[in-house]
Write an enzyme that holds these catalytic residues in place. Structure first.
Site, mmCIF file in Angstrom:
data_model
loop_
_atom_site.group_PDB
_atom_site.id
_atom_site.type_symbol
_atom_site.label_atom_id
_atom_site.label_comp_id
_atom_site.label_asym_id
_atom_site.label_seq_id
_atom_site.Cartn_x
_atom_site.Cartn_y
_atom_site.Cartn_z
ATOM 1 N N ARG A 189 4.070 3.567 -9.090
ATOM 2 C CA ARG A 189 4.577 4.871 -8.623
ATOM 3 C C ARG A 189 5.791 5.325 -9.424
ATOM 4 O O ARG A 189 6.235 6.462 -9.297
ATOM 5 C CB ARG A 189 4.869 4.818 -7.129
ATOM 6 C CG ARG A 189 3.596 5.128 -6.362
ATOM 7 C CD ARG A 189 3.664 4.807 -4.931
ATOM 8 N NE ARG A 189 4.516 5.709 -4.167
ATOM 9 C CZ ARG A 189 4.553 5.699 -2.845
ATOM 10 N NH1 ARG A 189 3.803 4.862 -2.174
ATOM 11 N NH2 ARG A 189 5.341 6.506 -2.197
ATOM 12 N N HIS A 207 -2.179 4.222 -10.039
ATOM 13 C CA HIS A 207 -1.769 5.374 -9.224
ATOM 14 C C HIS A 207 -2.047 6.686 -9.966
ATOM 15 O O HIS A 207 -2.425 7.689 -9.357
ATOM 16 C CB HIS A 207 -0.282 5.229 -8.879
ATOM 17 C CG HIS A 207 0.208 6.287 -7.964
ATOM 18 N ND1 HIS A 207 -0.356 6.525 -6.738
ATOM 19 C CD2 HIS A 207 1.210 7.194 -8.096
ATOM 20 C CE1 HIS A 207 0.279 7.528 -6.147
ATOM 21 N NE2 HIS A 207 1.230 7.948 -6.962
ATOM 22 N N ASP A 209 -3.754 13.926 -0.677
ATOM 23 C CA ASP A 209 -2.826 14.899 -1.242
ATOM 24 C C ASP A 209 -3.499 15.623 -2.399
ATOM 25 O O ASP A 209 -4.590 15.233 -2.844
ATOM 26 C CB ASP A 209 -1.484 14.261 -1.652
ATOM 27 C CG ASP A 209 -1.651 13.123 -2.648
ATOM 28 O OD1 ASP A 209 -2.469 13.258 -3.584
ATOM 29 O OD2 ASP A 209 -0.959 12.095 -2.492
ATOM 30 N N LYS A 251 0.170 17.223 1.366
ATOM 31 C CA LYS A 251 1.163 16.254 1.872
ATOM 32 C C LYS A 251 2.494 16.485 1.180
ATOM 33 O O LYS A 251 2.545 16.685 -0.022
ATOM 34 C CB LYS A 251 0.660 14.836 1.580
ATOM 35 C CG LYS A 251 1.522 13.731 2.145
ATOM 36 C CD LYS A 251 0.888 12.384 1.908
ATOM 37 C CE LYS A 251 1.159 11.825 0.528
ATOM 38 N NZ LYS A 251 0.602 10.497 0.320
ATOM 39 N N ARG A 285 6.506 14.965 0.647
ATOM 40 C CA ARG A 285 7.364 13.794 0.804
ATOM 41 C C ARG A 285 8.760 14.196 0.365
ATOM 42 O O ARG A 285 8.917 14.915 -0.623
ATOM 43 C CB ARG A 285 6.841 12.679 -0.116
ATOM 44 C CG ARG A 285 7.170 11.302 0.334
ATOM 45 C CD ARG A 285 6.687 10.331 -0.713
ATOM 46 N NE ARG A 285 5.277 9.963 -0.592
ATOM 47 C CZ ARG A 285 4.817 9.056 0.249
ATOM 48 N NH1 ARG A 285 5.638 8.427 1.059
ATOM 49 N NH2 ARG A 285 3.538 8.765 0.282
ATOM 50 N N ASP A 289 -7.982 6.608 -1.119
ATOM 51 C CA ASP A 289 -6.691 6.642 -1.816
ATOM 52 C C ASP A 289 -6.546 5.354 -2.620
ATOM 53 O O ASP A 289 -7.349 4.420 -2.483
ATOM 54 C CB ASP A 289 -5.556 6.781 -0.789
ATOM 55 C CG ASP A 289 -4.351 7.528 -1.363
ATOM 56 O OD1 ASP A 289 -4.288 7.700 -2.599
ATOM 57 O OD2 ASP A 289 -3.462 7.919 -0.582
ATOM 58 N N THR A 326 3.293 1.658 3.819
ATOM 59 C CA THR A 326 3.721 1.640 5.222
ATOM 60 C C THR A 326 2.644 2.195 6.154
ATOM 61 O O THR A 326 2.755 2.058 7.366
ATOM 62 C CB THR A 326 4.967 2.520 5.396
ATOM 63 O OG1 THR A 326 4.605 3.880 5.076
ATOM 64 C CG2 THR A 326 6.101 2.069 4.495
ATOM 65 N N GLY A 338 2.296 5.267 6.585
ATOM 66 C CA GLY A 338 2.840 6.535 7.087
ATOM 67 C C GLY A 338 1.950 7.718 6.718
ATOM 68 O O GLY A 338 1.635 8.556 7.571
HETATM 69 C C1 R5P Z 1 0.826 8.411 -2.631
HETATM 70 O O1 R5P Z 1 0.839 9.303 -3.419
HETATM 71 C C2 R5P Z 1 -0.218 7.342 -2.564
HETATM 72 O O2 R5P Z 1 -1.432 7.727 -3.042
HETATM 73 C C3 R5P Z 1 -0.319 6.797 -1.161
HETATM 74 O O3 R5P Z 1 -0.736 7.817 -0.284
HETATM 75 C C4 R5P Z 1 0.998 6.261 -0.706
HETATM 76 O O4 R5P Z 1 1.495 5.394 -1.672
HETATM 77 C C5 R5P Z 1 0.873 5.535 0.594
HETATM 78 O O5 R5P Z 1 2.136 5.106 1.025
HETATM 79 P P1 R5P Z 1 2.422 4.939 2.583
HETATM 80 O O6 R5P Z 1 1.323 4.103 3.132
HETATM 81 O O7 R5P Z 1 3.779 4.260 2.638
HETATM 82 O O8 R5P Z 1 2.481 6.310 3.175
#
Ligand code: R5P
Length: 321
Positions: free
Chosen positions: A97, A131, A170, A193, A195, A220, A225, A227
């Site tokens: 990331r 990613h 997203d 989405k 953030r 994904d 987390t 979240g």
């Molecule tokens: C974000 O862009 C990724 O594709 C995932 O959605 C993200 O890394 C998930 O992180 P979490 O489970 O903490 O929301």
């Protein structure tokens, strides 16, 4: 054509490494890894690798920094031991990331990882679901990226779910999820989405597309987390989705991800074993699919100088069974 193929494993995901070796009808190479009281790591390769085609399997999971160091030291030791070619097999690549300079004075750590792997002595990299696909360009050596897509899609096709909609969590993920939608012969919906900086909590602003009365499957690359997933489940329910599934390649499942998933109205989370799932995180709602066959087939093809492009269709199933 290279000499003998050898698989070595670090301590991050020995079950996956063993499974890969088994598919290749071989055993893991012998090595010793010692951690001293000052936390320095020593690696000793305890069998000859001179002139051989070596694959080092190490994934990014806690303790992340230790696992990275262990992999670098192992590659360095193999280079010093005259392995002919070394491929770093990194199912979940670290720091993916951190792939752009989107704030002042921050590091692009995924690029640093690529440079360190090269400096340690690797000749090539084999990984899965980065990613962002352009991270492949960070490597000054060949880097192959496998996709979990065929494995995840096969699972959902065999479930025979009806009235499906594929969901991208997203906007950035939409392009890749079109491929999932095509494979599952389903329409696509996209969540908007947002953030806030480094905050791990994400918010869904809008749902683009029709999910009403449908079985939604979100795909994904990683879940940390949980979240994002929990927000997505709420938003999809609000918009009238009946059942909600998720297929996510790398199941890190940090913090309260597992209890939150257990309590949520998500029907099932399907992940792969690129990252090991500790016993205490194993619940009925979380299904783990193995990527071992796919990695084994990719390793075999790399060893034999054959293309790996066919594996994007099959997930290694036909070739390895
Ligand atoms: C974000 O862009 C990724 O594709 C995932 O959605 C993200 O890394 C998930 O992180 P979490 O489970 O903490 O929301």
């Amino acid at each position: 054509m290279y000499n003998q193929l050898k698989i070595f494993s670090g301590n991050s995901n020995p079950d996956l490494a063993n499974e890969i070796a088994k598919h290749l009808n071989t055993e893991l190479g012998q090595r010793e890894i010692i951690k001293f009281s000052n936390e320095n790591i020593k690696v000793k390769i305890t069998e000859s690798v001179r002139g051989q085609d070596v694959f080092v399997v190490q994934t990014s999971c806690p303790p992340v920094s230790d696992n990275i160091m262990e992999m670098l030291i192992m590659i360095h030791a193999l280079r010093g031991a005259s392995a002919d070619r070394i491929t770093a097999v990194i199912p979940y690549f670290p720091y993916v990331r951190s792939d752009k300079k989107d704030e002042p004075r921050i590091s692009i750590t995924a690029k640093l990882m690529a440079d360190l792997i090269k400096t340690a002595g690797a000749d090539r990299v084999l990984t899965m679901d980065l990613h962002a696909a352009q991270i492949q360009g960070f490597f000054d050596m060949p880097a192959d990226q496998l996709l979990a897509l065929p494995i995840l899609c096969k699972y959902f096709i065999e479930k025979n779910l009806q009235n499906i909609v594929v969901v991208a969590g997203d906007v950035g993920r939409a392009k890749l999820n079109i491929k999932y939608a095509e494979r599952l012969k389903a329409p696509l919906a996209i969540l908007e989405k947002r953030r806030d900086g480094d905050k791990e909590k994400a918010k869904v602003a809008n749902v683009i597309g029709n999910v009403k009365g449908k079985t939604a499957i979100m795909f994904d690359d990683e879940i940390l987390t949980g979240g994002s997933l929990m927000e997505l489940v709420k938003a999809l329910k609000r918009e009238g989705a009946v059942d909600i599934y998720a297929g996510i390649t790398h199941g890190i499942l940090s913090k309260r991800a597992v209890p939150n998933i257990a309590r949520s109205s998500l029907k099932e989370l399907v992940i792969t074993n690129t990252v090991p799932l500790p016993k205490e995180k194993q619940i009925d709602k979380i299904k783990v699919l193995s990527v071992a066959k796919l990695f084994a087939k990719a390793i075999e093809n790399i060893h034999l100088g054959r293309p790996i492009s066919t594996l994007f269709q099959t997930g290694g199933e036909e070739e390895c069974s």
